[in-house]
Design an enzyme around this catalytic site. Structure first.
Site, PDB file in Angstrom:
ATOM      1  N   LYS A 149       0.885  -1.174   0.000  1.00 34.47           N
ATOM      2  CA  LYS A 149       0.000   0.000   0.000  1.00 34.47           C
ATOM      3  C   LYS A 149       0.922   1.224   0.000  1.00 34.47           C
ATOM      4  O   LYS A 149       1.433   1.630   1.040  1.00 34.47           O
ATOM      5  CB  LYS A 149      -0.864  -0.023   1.270  1.00 34.47           C
ATOM      6  CG  LYS A 149      -2.214   0.647   1.159  1.00 34.47           C
ATOM      7  CD  LYS A 149      -2.197   2.107   0.779  1.00 34.47           C
ATOM      8  CE  LYS A 149      -1.824   3.024   1.910  1.00 34.47           C
ATOM      9  NZ  LYS A 149      -1.638   4.429   1.463  1.00 34.47           N
ATOM     10  N   CYS A 199      13.742  10.589   7.010  1.00 37.30           N
ATOM     11  CA  CYS A 199      13.687  10.275   8.440  1.00 37.30           C
ATOM     12  C   CYS A 199      15.074  10.198   9.068  1.00 37.30           C
ATOM     13  O   CYS A 199      15.214  10.372  10.268  1.00 37.30           O
ATOM     14  CB  CYS A 199      12.877   9.007   8.677  1.00 37.30           C
ATOM     15  SG  CYS A 199      13.289   7.715   7.530  1.00 37.30           S
ATOM     16  N   GLU A 206       9.727   1.446  10.712  1.00 35.91           N
ATOM     17  CA  GLU A 206      10.770   2.464  10.726  1.00 35.91           C
ATOM     18  C   GLU A 206      10.059   3.802  10.756  1.00 35.91           C
ATOM     19  O   GLU A 206       9.285   4.119   9.854  1.00 35.91           O
ATOM     20  CB  GLU A 206      11.684   2.313   9.515  1.00 35.91           C
ATOM     21  CG  GLU A 206      13.028   2.986   9.763  1.00 35.91           C
ATOM     22  CD  GLU A 206      13.293   4.090   8.788  1.00 35.91           C
ATOM     23  OE1 GLU A 206      12.803   5.213   9.040  1.00 35.91           O
ATOM     24  OE2 GLU A 206      13.971   3.828   7.784  1.00 35.91           O
ATOM     25  N   GLU A 220       9.956  16.563  15.453  1.00 37.26           N
ATOM     26  CA  GLU A 220      10.510  16.404  14.113  1.00 37.26           C
ATOM     27  C   GLU A 220       9.840  17.423  13.180  1.00 37.26           C
ATOM     28  O   GLU A 220       8.621  17.488  13.102  1.00 37.26           O
ATOM     29  CB  GLU A 220      10.215  14.979  13.620  1.00 37.26           C
ATOM     30  CG  GLU A 220      10.814  14.662  12.287  1.00 37.26           C
ATOM     31  CD  GLU A 220      10.483  13.240  11.819  1.00 37.26           C
ATOM     32  OE1 GLU A 220       9.361  12.770  12.085  1.00 37.26           O
ATOM     33  OE2 GLU A 220      11.347  12.614  11.188  1.00 37.26           O
TER      34      GLU A 220
HETATM   35  P1  ADP Z   1       2.461  11.312   6.774  1.00 38.32           P
HETATM   36  O1  ADP Z   1       1.675  11.757   7.971  1.00 38.32           O
HETATM   37  O2  ADP Z   1       3.736  12.022   6.655  1.00 38.32           O
HETATM   38  O3  ADP Z   1       1.682  11.256   5.494  1.00 38.32           O
HETATM   39  P2  ADP Z   1       2.091   8.584   7.536  1.00 38.32           P
HETATM   40  O4  ADP Z   1       2.935   7.890   8.512  1.00 38.32           O
HETATM   41  O5  ADP Z   1       0.710   8.935   7.968  1.00 38.32           O
HETATM   42  O6  ADP Z   1       2.918   9.842   7.068  1.00 38.32           O
HETATM   43  O7  ADP Z   1       2.000   7.754   6.183  1.00 38.32           O
HETATM   44  C1  ADP Z   1       2.798   6.661   5.840  1.00 38.32           C
HETATM   45  C2  ADP Z   1       1.941   5.604   5.186  1.00 38.32           C
HETATM   46  O8  ADP Z   1       0.973   5.170   6.128  1.00 38.32           O
HETATM   47  C3  ADP Z   1       1.142   6.061   3.966  1.00 38.32           C
HETATM   48  O9  ADP Z   1       1.106   5.011   3.015  1.00 38.32           O
HETATM   49  C4  ADP Z   1      -0.245   6.292   4.525  1.00 38.32           C
HETATM   50  O10 ADP Z   1      -1.272   6.129   3.566  1.00 38.32           O
HETATM   51  C5  ADP Z   1      -0.325   5.188   5.551  1.00 38.32           C
HETATM   52  N1  ADP Z   1      -1.307   5.412   6.623  1.00 38.32           N
HETATM   53  C6  ADP Z   1      -1.809   6.582   7.078  1.00 38.32           C
HETATM   54  N2  ADP Z   1      -2.671   6.356   8.088  1.00 38.32           N
HETATM   55  C7  ADP Z   1      -2.732   5.023   8.276  1.00 38.32           C
HETATM   56  C8  ADP Z   1      -3.444   4.163   9.170  1.00 38.32           C
HETATM   57  N3  ADP Z   1      -4.284   4.634  10.080  1.00 38.32           N
HETATM   58  N4  ADP Z   1      -3.243   2.833   9.069  1.00 38.32           N
HETATM   59  C9  ADP Z   1      -2.378   2.329   8.167  1.00 38.32           C
HETATM   60  N5  ADP Z   1      -1.694   3.089   7.296  1.00 38.32           N
HETATM   61  C10 ADP Z   1      -1.850   4.413   7.346  1.00 38.32           C
END
Ligand code: ADP
Length: 526
Positions: free
Chosen positions: A189, A296, A262, A394
């Site tokens: 995903k 990161c 990570e 961060e």
């Molecule tokens: P940012 O906030 O910088 O966009 P995230 O850590 O939220 O970074 O995003 C990293 C990945 O996690 C993306 O692929 C995002 O779609 C996914 N993501 C965001 N929210 C969720 C969630 N609740 N469960 C699983 N995956 C998620």
């Protein structure tokens, strides 16, 4: 700072080209809603991706599960051949990959190229080592000569990967490579902001001979697709923010499933009194401003010894001020755009808060709408104090705080005074001292006289976060073994694991006690 106007984007801005790529997404079909994908250089819509549903995730995992069995039965050498074929394709088709990467991430092409390098390096490392890492091994048996013990490495099954937007190629594909080599199928995903790189990368995998269902992509919203993927996959690998990682880890915990994460960092660098100032400044410029600081393992805190502080600050600020920042897709650009309006808002808020509370701006401190909607200047601050948001949080942008120190012990303490523990860096001409200090920094990787690339690209060594920067490690043996279930098979021969027939239990107990004593004292018997 150069002010170059946006040049026309690559061929990938053509809707039909991107639309073809969306066909690579699992169950991409027109009846699903579409999510627009933006080009950060201009804010224009680049294309759109299908918003896959919970049912799509279910179907993808089901197909992956079916395909995995045949994939795992193939000899590991065959899996390695496909991965090495992929290695060549990524290098051969790098221009195409770079075009897509730059278009959807807004990063400088030189920073996108780091991702191109990472993938073949990972292919080569794991193709060289996977046969060893997945091999069945003999282990010392319980009773020498009587117990024959072996350890097998079984694939976990279907690995779910959730990847972020900052390194759309590297973080989507490099974690999949060891998973595939270990005999797993993968359902990825990717971040909704940067799906096209992942889709093109998967297309190249299929061209390299990987069976279609063994590696699939579901595009769409993280919160919507995350839960079904975690519920259905056998393992979850996540790269992203600590906040989202906590949600994913909670769900994985409730399922008692294996996972690795990570997450974020607030990485410290220490420049010692005997550092080569120019070398440190050059390295930390890359360490702070690569991908506009949206990395990161980049550096947002630099502690500099007072003997070299002024010289370092002058050199660092001058280099930061002269970086070529532009919305252009060529190798001369030294820093690109931030990813999105959200990123720009967060970076601006951090810097404005620091300024309002008394920080000094040596260069930068402003958005650059003249370059593109999300550009922000490389920014260097001093006088940062604890009450400022960016002191501990961060920023994930091109913003560095420089702190002066006299006492090395205190500098190490301050470097470690954080909830994060991802990466660190020490600069000195005395390598023994540098390594000794590096060992005391609470971070999963620490680089001496380099910012992040030395440790990251040492693929034989583990990479990941201590404290709230992660769980588990990528790279090295652990990076592949996390995707296996070790199984011990022990065969007992001739004598049972209890008193032999006709020997009273009390005699057996005494005999065993004597034997344990002898084994303890005479190692040669063990
Ligand atoms: P940012 O906030 O910088 O966009 P995230 O850590 O939220 O970074 O995003 C990293 C990945 O996690 C993306 O692929 C995002 O779609 C996914 N993501 C965001 N929210 C969720 C969630 N609740 N469960 C699983 N995956 C998620």
């Amino acid at each position: 700072m150069a002010t170059q106007k946006a040049t026309p984007q690559s061929q990938y801005t053509e809707t039909d080209r991107l639309a073809r790529l969306t066909g690579t997404a699992t169950l991409a079909s027109d009846d699903r809603e579409h999510i627009p994908v933006e080009a950060p250089f201009t804010g224009d819509v680049l294309g759109s991706i299908p918003a896959c549903t919970e049912a799509d995730v279910g179907t993808a995992v089901e197909r992956a599960d079916e395909a995995q069995e045949e994939w795992a039965e193939r000899p590991v050498s065959e899996r390695c051949e496909i991965v090495l074929e992929y290695h060549d394709r990524v290098l051969d088709r790098q221009e195409e990959l770079l075009d897509v990467l730059v278009a959807e991430s807004g990063k400088a092409r030189r920073h996108a190229f780091e991702e191109i390098l990472d993938v073949p390096m990972t292919c080569q490392y794991y193709a060289d080592n996977a046969p060893d890492y997945v091999a069945t091994r003999e282990r010392e048996g319980a009773l020498p000569g009587l117990t024959e013990t072996v350890e097998h490495q079984h694939p976990v099954g279907v690995v779910g990967l959730i990847s972020p937007w900052n390194y759309p190629l590297s973080l989507a594909v490099s974690d999949a490579i060891p998973a595939l080599l270990a005999g797993n199928a993968v359902v990825l995903k990717p971040a909704e902001e940067t799906p096209f790189t992942a889709l093109l990368a998967i297309e190249l995998f299929r061209e390299a001979g990987l069976p279609e269902d063994v590696f699939q992509v579901v595009t769409g919203s993280g919160p919507e697709l995350g839960t079904p993927l975690i519920d259905r996959a056998d393992y979850i690998g996540f790269t992203g923010s600590t906040a989202t990682g906590r949600i994913v880890a909670e769900q994985a915990g409730a399922n008692l499933m294996k996972c690795s994460m990570e997450l974020g960092g607030k990485n410290p660098a220490i420049v010692l009194d005997n550092a080569d100032v120019e070398r440190a400044a050059e390295g930390l410029i890359r360490g702070a401003f690569t991908n506009a600081g949206q990395l990161c393992i980049s550096f947002e805190r630099v502690y500099v010894h007072s003997d070299v502080h002024d010289a370092f600050l002058e050199e660092f600020v001058s280099r930061a001020r002269n970086l070529r920042v532009a919305a252009a897709d060529d190798y001369d650009v030294e820093m690109g755009s931030l990813m999105s309006a959200d990123q720009l808002e967060k970076v601006s808020a951090h810097v404005d808060d620091a300024i309002a509370k008394g920080a000094t701006v040596h260069t930068g401190g402003q958005a650059r709408p003249d370059l593109g909607p999300y550009f922000y200047e490389p920014t260097v601050l001093t006088g940062v104090t604890e009450e400022m948001e960016l002191a501990a949080e961060e920023t994930f942008g091109p913003v560095v705080s420089i702190y002066e120190f006299d006492d090395e012990e205190r500098a190490i303490e301050r470097a470690n005074d954080t909830d994060y523990g991802l990466n660190g860096s020490v600069w000195t001409e005395d390598s023994e001292r540098g390594r000794a200090i590096a060992k005391r920094i609470e971070a999963g990787t620490v680089n001496v006289n380099e910012a992040y690339a030395a440790a990251w690209a040492s693929l034989d060594a583990p990479m990941g976060g201590m404290k709230q920067s992660g769980i588990g490690r990528r790279h090295g043996k652990q990076g592949l073994r996390r995707y296996t279930e070790p199984q011990t098979v022990a065969e007992q021969r001739w004598l049972p694991m209890t008193a032999p027939p006709g020997v009273p239990m009390e005699w057996y107990a005494k005999g065993m006690t004597r034997a344990m004593g002898l084994l303890r004292r005479f190692p040669v018997l063990r």
